[in-house]
Design a protein around this motif. Structure first.
Motif, mmCIF file in Angstrom:
data_model
loop_
_atom_site.group_PDB
_atom_site.id
_atom_site.type_symbol
_atom_site.label_atom_id
_atom_site.label_comp_id
_atom_site.label_asym_id
_atom_site.label_seq_id
_atom_site.Cartn_x
_atom_site.Cartn_y
_atom_site.Cartn_z
ATOM 1 N N GLY A 58 0.788 -1.219 0.000
ATOM 2 C CA GLY A 58 0.000 0.000 0.000
ATOM 3 C C GLY A 58 0.823 1.273 0.000
ATOM 4 O O GLY A 58 0.337 2.312 0.430
ATOM 5 N N SER A 87 3.753 3.946 -2.083
ATOM 6 C CA SER A 87 4.201 4.384 -3.399
ATOM 7 C C SER A 87 5.671 4.741 -3.303
ATOM 8 O O SER A 87 6.200 4.961 -2.219
ATOM 9 C CB SER A 87 3.395 5.588 -3.883
ATOM 10 O OG SER A 87 3.660 6.720 -3.104
ATOM 11 N N ASP A 95 -0.517 4.061 -11.692
ATOM 12 C CA ASP A 95 -1.261 3.347 -10.668
ATOM 13 C C ASP A 95 -2.058 2.155 -11.207
ATOM 14 O O ASP A 95 -3.071 1.764 -10.638
ATOM 15 C CB ASP A 95 -2.191 4.299 -9.920
ATOM 16 C CG ASP A 95 -3.169 5.008 -10.834
ATOM 17 O OD1 ASP A 95 -3.204 4.701 -12.051
ATOM 18 O OD2 ASP A 95 -3.906 5.871 -10.340
ATOM 19 N N SER A 134 -3.604 0.453 -7.784
ATOM 20 C CA SER A 134 -4.069 1.699 -7.163
ATOM 21 C C SER A 134 -3.564 1.864 -5.734
ATOM 22 O O SER A 134 -3.555 2.971 -5.210
ATOM 23 C CB SER A 134 -5.588 1.772 -7.196
ATOM 24 O OG SER A 134 -6.144 0.694 -6.472
ATOM 25 N N ASN A 135 -3.135 0.790 -5.085
ATOM 26 C CA ASN A 135 -2.597 0.876 -3.726
ATOM 27 C C ASN A 135 -1.077 0.950 -3.695
ATOM 28 O O ASN A 135 -0.500 1.380 -2.701
ATOM 29 C CB ASN A 135 -3.064 -0.317 -2.894
ATOM 30 C CG ASN A 135 -4.554 -0.318 -2.694
ATOM 31 O OD1 ASN A 135 -5.135 0.712 -2.377
ATOM 32 N ND2 ASN A 135 -5.182 -1.444 -2.912
ATOM 33 N N ASP A 136 -0.433 0.477 -4.732
ATOM 34 C CA ASP A 136 1.035 0.435 -4.811
ATOM 35 C C ASP A 136 1.452 1.184 -6.068
ATOM 36 O O ASP A 136 1.556 0.596 -7.142
ATOM 37 C CB ASP A 136 1.528 -1.015 -4.862
ATOM 38 C CG ASP A 136 1.127 -1.781 -3.631
ATOM 39 O OD1 ASP A 136 1.658 -1.466 -2.559
ATOM 40 O OD2 ASP A 136 0.280 -2.693 -3.743
#
Length: 85
Positions: free
Chosen positions: A11, A13, A62, A39-41
């Motif tokens: 989770g 970036s 993403d 979208s989480n990483d």
């Protein structure tokens, strides 16, 4: 060509700092994510202070297998190809 791989999958970036467009005039760089990016990483491309990527300082990748090609005009980075989000 740069393959972007999210190694933690927790989770977060991470940021890729782009080289200066003034020392890379007319250079093209292609970034492509693999299936570890979602979208989480995410992966954030950062143009740096006073430099833009199509009028923004950052560009976020993403999605799995998302790609973007950047071109340096000597002052900024210009998106010349990207998958639709």
């Amino acid at each position: 060509f740069v393959l972007l791989k999210q190694t933690t999958n927790d989770g977060t970036s991470y940021t890729v700092n782009l080289p200066s467009p003034s020392t890379n005039e007319y250079r093209t760089i292609r970034f492509v994510s693999d299936d570890s990016v979602d979208s989480n990483d995410t992966v954030v491309l950062d143009a740096g202070t006073g430099v833009t990527i199509d009028s923004s300082q950052t560009y976020t990748i993403d999605r799995a297998f998302e790609g973007v090609t950047l071109f340096s005009d000597g002052s900024n980075w210009i998106i010349i190809q990207a998958k639709d989000k």
